[in-house]
Write a protein that holds these residues in place. Sequence first.
Motif, PDB file in Angstrom:
ATOM      1  N   PRO A 153       0.822  -1.211   0.000  1.00 32.27           N
ATOM      2  CA  PRO A 153       0.000   0.000   0.000  1.00 32.27           C
ATOM      3  C   PRO A 153       0.853   1.258   0.000  1.00 32.27           C
ATOM      4  N   ALA A 154       0.305   2.328  -0.540  1.00 32.60           N
ATOM      5  CA  ALA A 154       0.949   3.631  -0.461  1.00 32.60           C
ATOM      6  C   ALA A 154       0.527   4.361   0.807  1.00 32.60           C
ATOM      7  N   ALA A 155      -0.592   3.899   1.419  1.00 34.94           N
ATOM      8  CA  ALA A 155      -1.090   4.488   2.662  1.00 34.94           C
ATOM      9  C   ALA A 155      -1.737   3.402   3.494  1.00 34.94           C
ATOM     10  N   LEU A 156      -1.775   3.611   4.817  1.00 34.03           N
ATOM     11  CA  LEU A 156      -2.383   2.649   5.735  1.00 34.03           C
ATOM     12  C   LEU A 156      -3.497   3.320   6.525  1.00 34.03           C
ATOM     13  N   LEU A 157      -4.620   2.609   6.670  1.00 38.80           N
ATOM     14  CA  LEU A 157      -5.706   3.032   7.547  1.00 38.80           C
ATOM     15  C   LEU A 157      -5.859   1.989   8.642  1.00 38.80           C
ATOM     16  N   LEU A 158      -5.765   2.406   9.886  1.00 36.82           N
ATOM     17  CA  LEU A 158      -5.902   1.507  11.024  1.00 36.82           C
ATOM     18  C   LEU A 158      -7.123   1.951  11.820  1.00 36.82           C
ATOM     19  N   ASP A 159      -8.209   1.182  11.727  1.00 38.00           N
ATOM     20  CA  ASP A 159      -9.475   1.569  12.342  1.00 38.00           C
ATOM     21  C   ASP A 159      -9.664   0.815  13.652  1.00 38.00           C
ATOM     22  N   GLU A 160      -9.345   1.483  14.774  1.00 37.00           N
ATOM     23  CA  GLU A 160      -9.440   0.873  16.105  1.00 37.00           C
ATOM     24  C   GLU A 160      -8.775  -0.500  16.115  1.00 37.00           C
ATOM     25  N   PRO A 161      -7.509  -0.607  15.707  1.00 40.17           N
ATOM     26  CA  PRO A 161      -6.892  -1.921  15.518  1.00 40.17           C
ATOM     27  C   PRO A 161      -6.672  -2.713  16.808  1.00 40.17           C
ATOM     28  N   LEU A 162      -6.702  -2.060  17.963  1.00 40.80           N
ATOM     29  CA  LEU A 162      -6.421  -2.759  19.219  1.00 40.80           C
ATOM     30  C   LEU A 162      -7.628  -2.850  20.138  1.00 40.80           C
ATOM     31  N   ALA A 163      -8.760  -2.295  19.718  1.00 39.57           N
ATOM     32  CA  ALA A 163      -9.909  -2.155  20.615  1.00 39.57           C
ATOM     33  C   ALA A 163     -10.473  -3.486  21.093  1.00 39.57           C
ATOM     34  N   ALA A 164     -10.386  -4.534  20.264  1.00 41.40           N
ATOM     35  CA  ALA A 164     -11.011  -5.806  20.621  1.00 41.40           C
ATOM     36  C   ALA A 164     -10.090  -6.728  21.420  1.00 41.40           C
ATOM     37  N   LEU A 165      -8.885  -6.271  21.727  1.00 36.07           N
ATOM     38  CA  LEU A 165      -7.902  -7.129  22.387  1.00 36.07           C
ATOM     39  C   LEU A 165      -7.941  -6.949  23.905  1.00 36.07           C
ATOM     40  N   ASP A 166      -7.556  -8.026  24.634  1.00 33.73           N
ATOM     41  CA  ASP A 166      -7.471  -7.903  26.086  1.00 33.73           C
ATOM     42  C   ASP A 166      -6.255  -7.050  26.442  1.00 33.73           C
ATOM     43  N   VAL A 167      -6.170  -6.653  27.704  1.00 32.30           N
ATOM     44  CA  VAL A 167      -5.166  -5.679  28.130  1.00 32.30           C
ATOM     45  C   VAL A 167      -3.747  -6.143  27.829  1.00 32.30           C
ATOM     46  N   GLN A 168      -3.422  -7.389  28.179  1.00 33.16           N
ATOM     47  CA  GLN A 168      -2.054  -7.872  27.981  1.00 33.16           C
ATOM     48  C   GLN A 168      -1.709  -7.978  26.496  1.00 33.16           C
ATOM     49  N   THR A 169      -2.634  -8.571  25.708  1.00 28.61           N
ATOM     50  CA  THR A 169      -2.391  -8.716  24.274  1.00 28.61           C
ATOM     51  C   THR A 169      -2.297  -7.355  23.613  1.00 28.61           C
ATOM     52  N   ARG A 170      -3.127  -6.427  24.079  1.00 31.37           N
ATOM     53  CA  ARG A 170      -3.124  -5.080  23.513  1.00 31.37           C
ATOM     54  C   ARG A 170      -1.766  -4.423  23.671  1.00 31.37           C
TER      55      ARG A 170
END
Length: 357
Positions: A153-170
Amino acid sequence: MSLSFDGRVRVGDFLLEATVTAAAGEVLAVLGPNGAGKSTLVRVLAGLLPLDDGVVRLGTTVLDDGQDVFVEARERRVGVVFQDHRLFRHLRVVDNVAFGPRARGGSKDAARAAAREWLARLGLADLADRRPRELSGGQGQRVALARALAGDPAALLLDEPLAALDVQTRAEVQGELREHVRGFAGPVVLVTHDPIEALLLASRILVLENGRVAQVGTPAEITTRPLTPYVARLVGMNLYEGRADGTEVALDGGGALVTADAHRGRVLVAVRPTAITLHLDEPHGSSARNAWSARISGLAPLGDRVRVTVEGAPAASVDVTAGAVAELGLAPGRSVWLAAKATDVTSYPAPSGTLEE
Protein backbone atom coordinates in the motif's frame (compact mmCIF):
# COMPACT_ATOMS: atom_id res chain seq x y z
CA MET A 1 2.95 10.91 -0.90
CA SER A 2 0.22 12.30 1.34
CA LEU A 3 -3.35 11.10 1.89
CA SER A 4 -5.92 13.87 2.17
CA PHE A 5 -9.64 14.42 2.64
CA ASP A 6 -11.19 17.83 2.05
CA GLY A 7 -14.93 17.72 1.69
CA ARG A 8 -18.36 16.82 2.93
CA VAL A 9 -20.26 13.56 3.28
CA ARG A 10 -23.67 13.00 4.83
CA VAL A 11 -24.79 9.73 6.41
CA GLY A 12 -28.41 9.98 7.49
CA ASP A 13 -28.66 13.05 9.70
CA PHE A 14 -24.90 13.16 10.31
CA LEU A 15 -22.61 15.46 8.33
CA LEU A 16 -18.82 15.14 8.22
CA GLU A 17 -17.23 18.33 6.92
CA ALA A 18 -13.50 18.46 7.44
CA THR A 19 -10.02 18.84 6.04
CA VAL A 20 -7.66 16.03 7.02
CA THR A 21 -4.14 15.41 5.68
CA ALA A 22 -1.61 12.76 6.63
CA ALA A 23 1.86 13.32 5.21
CA ALA A 24 4.29 10.67 3.97
CA GLY A 25 5.98 8.95 6.92
CA GLU A 26 3.51 10.48 9.38
CA VAL A 27 1.22 8.64 11.79
CA LEU A 28 -1.91 10.78 12.17
CA ALA A 29 -4.12 9.64 15.04
CA VAL A 30 -7.79 10.58 14.74
CA LEU A 31 -9.53 10.85 18.12
CA GLY A 32 -13.10 11.76 18.96
CA PRO A 33 -16.18 10.71 20.92
CA ASN A 34 -18.68 8.21 19.56
CA GLY A 35 -20.53 9.74 16.64
CA ALA A 36 -17.81 12.28 15.88
CA GLY A 37 -17.22 10.99 12.35
CA LYS A 38 -14.14 8.77 12.77
CA SER A 39 -15.62 5.70 11.08
CA THR A 40 -17.15 7.83 8.33
CA LEU A 41 -13.73 9.31 7.60
CA VAL A 42 -12.14 5.85 7.35
CA ARG A 43 -14.89 4.59 5.03
CA VAL A 44 -14.42 7.57 2.70
CA LEU A 45 -10.61 7.23 2.61
CA ALA A 46 -10.89 3.48 2.04
CA GLY A 47 -13.35 3.88 -0.83
CA LEU A 48 -16.30 2.31 0.99
CA LEU A 49 -18.33 5.52 1.01
CA PRO A 50 -18.39 8.23 -1.69
CA LEU A 51 -18.05 11.95 -1.02
CA ASP A 52 -20.97 14.28 -1.52
CA ASP A 53 -18.64 17.16 -2.29
CA GLY A 54 -14.88 17.78 -2.15
CA VAL A 55 -11.87 15.64 -2.96
CA VAL A 56 -9.86 12.70 -1.63
CA ARG A 57 -6.27 12.47 -2.90
CA LEU A 58 -3.43 10.02 -2.56
CA GLY A 59 -0.42 12.03 -3.59
CA THR A 60 -1.46 13.74 -6.82
CA THR A 61 -4.01 11.05 -7.69
CA VAL A 62 -7.66 11.97 -7.18
CA LEU A 63 -9.53 9.04 -5.62
CA ASP A 64 -12.90 10.75 -5.26
CA ASP A 65 -14.06 14.20 -6.38
CA GLY A 66 -17.69 13.88 -5.33
CA GLN A 67 -18.77 13.96 -8.97
CA ASP A 68 -17.12 12.12 -11.84
CA VAL A 69 -14.15 10.35 -10.23
CA PHE A 70 -14.53 7.50 -7.78
CA VAL A 71 -11.78 4.88 -7.49
CA GLU A 72 -13.15 1.64 -6.08
CA ALA A 73 -11.72 0.34 -2.81
CA ARG A 74 -9.98 -2.64 -4.43
CA GLU A 75 -8.18 -0.31 -6.85
CA ARG A 76 -6.85 2.09 -4.21
CA ARG A 77 -3.32 1.59 -2.89
CA VAL A 78 -4.65 1.88 0.63
CA GLY A 79 -4.18 -0.91 3.17
CA VAL A 80 -6.89 -1.17 5.84
CA VAL A 81 -6.82 -2.91 9.22
CA PHE A 82 -10.18 -3.08 10.97
CA GLN A 83 -10.99 -3.67 14.62
CA ASP A 84 -12.40 -7.15 13.97
CA HIS A 85 -9.64 -8.35 11.57
CA ARG A 86 -12.13 -9.22 8.80
CA LEU A 87 -10.01 -12.15 7.70
CA PHE A 88 -11.46 -14.52 5.11
CA ARG A 89 -12.58 -17.45 7.25
CA HIS A 90 -12.40 -20.02 4.44
CA LEU A 91 -8.76 -19.20 3.60
CA ARG A 92 -5.59 -20.19 5.37
CA VAL A 93 -3.51 -17.41 6.92
CA VAL A 94 -0.99 -17.44 4.07
CA ASP A 95 -3.77 -17.02 1.50
CA ASN A 96 -5.38 -14.23 3.52
CA VAL A 97 -2.09 -12.35 3.44
CA ALA A 98 -1.58 -13.23 -0.25
CA PHE A 99 -4.91 -11.64 -1.14
CA GLY A 100 -3.39 -8.19 -1.74
CA PRO A 101 -0.60 -9.31 -4.08
CA ARG A 102 -3.07 -11.54 -5.95
CA ALA A 103 -5.53 -8.63 -6.32
CA ARG A 104 -2.74 -6.59 -7.92
CA GLY A 105 -2.35 -9.26 -10.60
CA GLY A 106 0.47 -11.34 -9.15
CA SER A 107 0.66 -15.09 -9.69
CA LYS A 108 -0.44 -17.43 -6.90
CA ASP A 109 3.14 -18.55 -6.23
CA ALA A 110 4.51 -14.99 -6.17
CA ALA A 111 1.66 -13.81 -3.92
CA ARG A 112 2.22 -16.64 -1.47
CA ALA A 113 5.95 -15.97 -1.43
CA ALA A 114 5.28 -12.30 -0.59
CA ALA A 115 2.77 -13.37 2.06
CA ARG A 116 5.24 -15.74 3.72
CA GLU A 117 7.86 -12.99 3.74
CA TRP A 118 5.51 -10.62 5.58
CA LEU A 119 4.40 -13.34 7.97
CA ALA A 120 8.05 -13.97 8.81
CA ARG A 121 8.72 -10.25 9.31
CA LEU A 122 5.86 -10.07 11.80
CA GLY A 123 6.90 -13.27 13.57
CA LEU A 124 3.91 -15.22 12.24
CA ALA A 125 5.58 -17.77 9.98
CA ASP A 126 4.37 -20.72 12.07
CA LEU A 127 0.74 -19.62 11.59
CA ALA A 128 0.79 -19.72 7.78
CA ASP A 129 -1.32 -22.87 7.42
CA ARG A 130 -3.87 -22.11 10.13
CA ARG A 131 -7.43 -20.94 9.59
CA PRO A 132 -8.62 -17.65 11.14
CA ARG A 133 -10.80 -19.54 13.66
CA GLU A 134 -7.61 -21.11 15.06
CA LEU A 135 -6.03 -17.74 15.87
CA SER A 136 -6.14 -15.74 19.08
CA GLY A 137 -7.28 -12.13 18.94
CA GLY A 138 -3.73 -10.85 18.95
CA GLN A 139 -2.64 -13.27 16.26
CA GLY A 140 -5.62 -12.35 14.10
CA GLN A 141 -4.81 -8.67 14.32
CA ARG A 142 -1.15 -9.30 13.46
CA VAL A 143 -2.26 -11.31 10.41
CA ALA A 144 -4.60 -8.48 9.39
CA LEU A 145 -1.65 -6.07 9.54
CA ALA A 146 0.47 -8.46 7.48
CA ARG A 147 -2.31 -8.67 4.89
CA ALA A 148 -2.53 -4.89 4.68
CA LEU A 149 1.24 -4.49 4.29
CA ALA A 150 1.64 -7.34 1.80
CA GLY A 151 -0.55 -5.46 -0.66
CA ASP A 152 2.25 -2.88 -1.09
CA PRO A 153 0.00 0.00 0.00
CA ALA A 154 0.95 3.63 -0.46
CA ALA A 155 -1.09 4.49 2.66
CA LEU A 156 -2.38 2.65 5.73
CA LEU A 157 -5.71 3.03 7.55
CA LEU A 158 -5.90 1.51 11.02
CA ASP A 159 -9.47 1.57 12.34
CA GLU A 160 -9.44 0.87 16.11
CA PRO A 161 -6.89 -1.92 15.52
CA LEU A 162 -6.42 -2.76 19.22
CA ALA A 163 -9.91 -2.16 20.61
CA ALA A 164 -11.01 -5.81 20.62
CA LEU A 165 -7.90 -7.13 22.39
CA ASP A 166 -7.47 -7.90 26.09
CA VAL A 167 -5.17 -5.68 28.13
CA GLN A 168 -2.05 -7.87 27.98
CA THR A 169 -2.39 -8.72 24.27
CA ARG A 170 -3.12 -5.08 23.51
CA ALA A 171 0.14 -3.97 25.09
CA GLU A 172 2.09 -6.58 23.11
CA VAL A 173 0.50 -5.77 19.76
CA GLN A 174 0.78 -2.04 20.45
CA GLY A 175 4.56 -2.33 20.69
CA GLU A 176 4.76 -4.29 17.45
CA LEU A 177 2.39 -1.91 15.71
CA ARG A 178 4.49 1.07 16.77
CA GLU A 179 7.59 -0.54 15.25
CA HIS A 180 5.94 -1.30 11.92
CA VAL A 181 3.99 1.92 11.38
CA ARG A 182 7.02 4.06 12.21
CA GLY A 183 8.96 2.18 9.57
CA PHE A 184 6.25 2.64 6.95
CA ALA A 185 7.20 5.21 4.29
CA GLY A 186 3.67 6.33 3.45
CA PRO A 187 0.99 8.13 5.47
CA VAL A 188 -0.74 6.25 8.29
CA VAL A 189 -4.16 7.24 9.63
CA LEU A 190 -4.88 5.63 13.00
CA VAL A 191 -8.44 5.92 14.27
CA THR A 192 -8.73 5.32 18.00
CA HIS A 193 -10.73 6.29 21.07
CA ASP A 194 -7.73 5.76 23.35
CA PRO A 195 -5.59 8.87 24.01
CA ILE A 196 -2.71 6.76 25.36
CA GLU A 197 -2.64 4.76 22.15
CA ALA A 198 -2.59 8.00 20.15
CA LEU A 199 0.21 9.48 22.25
CA LEU A 200 2.33 6.33 21.91
CA LEU A 201 1.86 5.77 18.19
CA ALA A 202 1.17 9.14 16.56
CA SER A 203 3.40 11.97 15.38
CA ARG A 204 0.31 14.20 15.08
CA ILE A 205 -3.20 14.05 16.54
CA LEU A 206 -6.46 15.28 15.02
CA VAL A 207 -9.61 15.50 17.14
CA LEU A 208 -13.05 15.25 15.54
CA GLU A 209 -16.18 16.48 17.30
CA ASN A 210 -19.63 16.55 15.73
CA GLY A 211 -18.22 16.01 12.26
CA ARG A 212 -15.75 18.90 12.47
CA VAL A 213 -12.05 19.21 13.26
CA ALA A 214 -11.90 20.51 16.84
CA GLN A 215 -8.11 20.49 17.22
CA VAL A 216 -5.00 19.25 15.45
CA GLY A 217 -1.40 19.29 16.61
CA THR A 218 1.50 17.31 18.01
CA PRO A 219 0.90 15.13 21.09
CA ALA A 220 2.65 17.78 23.20
CA GLU A 221 0.41 20.55 21.84
CA ILE A 222 -2.77 18.54 22.39
CA THR A 223 -1.90 17.54 25.95
CA THR A 224 -0.70 20.93 27.14
CA ARG A 225 -3.09 23.23 25.29
CA PRO A 226 -6.51 21.58 24.85
CA LEU A 227 -9.04 23.70 22.97
CA THR A 228 -12.35 22.04 23.93
CA PRO A 229 -13.84 20.41 27.05
CA TYR A 230 -13.74 17.01 25.32
CA VAL A 231 -10.02 17.31 24.56
CA ALA A 232 -9.35 18.55 28.09
CA ARG A 233 -11.14 15.52 29.58
CA LEU A 234 -9.31 13.26 27.15
CA VAL A 235 -5.90 14.42 28.34
CA GLY A 236 -6.95 14.90 31.97
CA MET A 237 -6.73 18.69 32.23
CA ASN A 238 -8.87 21.31 33.94
CA LEU A 239 -9.89 23.82 31.27
CA TYR A 240 -11.49 27.23 31.74
CA GLU A 241 -12.30 30.22 29.56
CA GLY A 242 -12.09 33.84 30.57
CA ARG A 243 -10.75 37.29 29.89
CA ALA A 244 -7.12 38.10 30.59
CA ASP A 245 -5.74 41.39 31.80
CA GLY A 246 -2.02 40.73 31.94
CA THR A 247 -1.40 37.63 34.09
CA GLU A 248 -4.81 37.69 35.80
CA VAL A 249 -7.75 35.95 34.17
CA ALA A 250 -11.37 36.57 35.18
CA LEU A 251 -13.07 33.24 34.53
CA ASP A 252 -16.45 33.05 32.81
CA GLY A 253 -17.77 30.59 35.39
CA GLY A 254 -16.73 32.75 38.33
CA GLY A 255 -13.47 33.27 40.15
CA ALA A 256 -10.09 34.30 38.79
CA LEU A 257 -6.68 32.72 38.29
CA VAL A 258 -3.20 34.20 38.05
CA THR A 259 -1.06 32.62 35.34
CA ALA A 260 2.55 32.75 34.30
CA ASP A 261 1.54 34.08 30.87
CA ALA A 262 0.49 37.65 30.15
CA HIS A 263 -2.33 38.15 27.63
CA ARG A 264 -5.10 40.59 26.78
CA GLY A 265 -8.58 39.46 25.80
CA ARG A 266 -10.18 36.03 25.55
CA VAL A 267 -8.03 33.12 26.71
CA LEU A 268 -8.19 29.49 27.72
CA VAL A 269 -6.63 28.43 31.01
CA ALA A 270 -5.35 24.87 31.59
CA VAL A 271 -4.32 23.35 34.92
CA ARG A 272 -3.18 19.78 35.55
CA PRO A 273 -5.09 18.00 38.37
CA THR A 274 -1.73 17.09 39.91
CA ALA A 275 -0.71 20.77 40.00
CA ILE A 276 -3.53 21.66 42.40
CA THR A 277 -3.04 21.06 46.12
CA LEU A 278 -5.89 20.46 48.53
CA HIS A 279 -6.13 21.85 52.11
CA LEU A 280 -8.62 21.80 54.95
CA ASP A 281 -7.86 25.43 55.87
CA GLU A 282 -7.04 28.48 53.82
CA PRO A 283 -3.34 28.26 52.87
CA HIS A 284 -1.14 31.12 54.03
CA GLY A 285 2.49 31.92 53.37
CA SER A 286 2.81 29.45 50.49
CA SER A 287 4.27 30.22 47.08
CA ALA A 288 0.90 29.56 45.46
CA ARG A 289 -0.67 32.69 43.99
CA ASN A 290 -4.05 31.04 43.51
CA ALA A 291 -6.23 29.87 46.41
CA TRP A 292 -9.98 29.38 46.54
CA SER A 293 -12.60 27.58 48.59
CA ALA A 294 -14.62 24.68 47.26
CA ARG A 295 -16.76 21.71 48.27
CA ILE A 296 -16.02 18.08 47.41
CA SER A 297 -18.65 16.54 45.11
CA GLY A 298 -17.02 13.18 44.42
CA LEU A 299 -14.02 10.87 44.75
CA ALA A 300 -12.95 8.15 42.33
CA PRO A 301 -9.89 5.86 42.12
CA LEU A 302 -7.53 6.69 39.27
CA GLY A 303 -4.61 4.29 39.05
CA ASP A 304 -2.45 4.80 42.13
CA ARG A 305 -4.18 8.09 42.98
CA VAL A 306 -7.66 9.38 43.77
CA ARG A 307 -9.45 11.93 41.56
CA VAL A 308 -11.27 14.44 43.78
CA THR A 309 -13.97 16.48 42.03
CA VAL A 310 -14.84 19.78 43.67
CA GLU A 311 -17.45 22.47 43.09
CA GLY A 312 -16.28 26.04 43.45
CA ALA A 313 -15.26 29.12 41.54
CA PRO A 314 -13.74 27.52 39.60
CA ALA A 315 -14.75 23.86 39.81
CA ALA A 316 -11.83 21.49 39.43
CA SER A 317 -10.52 17.94 39.41
CA VAL A 318 -7.64 17.32 41.82
CA ASP A 319 -5.45 14.22 42.00
CA VAL A 320 -4.24 13.18 45.47
CA THR A 321 -2.83 10.04 47.03
CA ALA A 322 -5.02 7.53 48.85
CA GLY A 323 -3.04 8.39 51.97
CA ALA A 324 -4.04 12.05 51.66
CA VAL A 325 -7.71 11.06 51.39
CA ALA A 326 -7.45 9.14 54.67
CA GLU A 327 -5.28 11.70 56.45
CA LEU A 328 -7.50 14.67 55.56
CA GLY A 329 -10.76 12.77 55.91
CA LEU A 330 -11.89 13.75 52.43
CA ALA A 331 -15.48 12.90 51.58
CA PRO A 332 -18.30 14.30 49.42
CA GLY A 333 -19.78 17.42 50.94
CA ARG A 334 -16.63 18.45 52.82
CA SER A 335 -15.41 22.04 52.45
CA VAL A 336 -11.79 22.42 51.35
CA TRP A 337 -9.34 24.96 49.96
CA LEU A 338 -7.49 24.57 46.67
CA ALA A 339 -4.18 26.16 45.73
CA ALA A 340 -2.08 26.33 42.55
CA LYS A 341 1.13 28.11 41.66
CA ALA A 342 0.93 30.63 38.84
CA THR A 343 3.77 28.77 37.11
CA ASP A 344 1.52 25.68 36.93
CA VAL A 345 -1.36 27.58 35.32
CA THR A 346 -1.10 27.94 31.53
CA SER A 347 -3.10 30.46 29.51
CA TYR A 348 -3.29 30.92 25.74
CA PRO A 349 -5.55 32.74 23.23
CA ALA A 350 -9.00 31.17 22.86
CA PRO A 351 -10.43 30.51 19.39
CA SER A 352 -13.93 31.93 19.05
CA GLY A 353 -16.67 29.66 20.41
CA THR A 354 -14.08 27.29 21.87
CA LEU A 355 -15.97 25.94 24.86
CA GLU A 356 -19.36 25.59 23.25
CA GLU A 357 -20.51 21.98 23.38
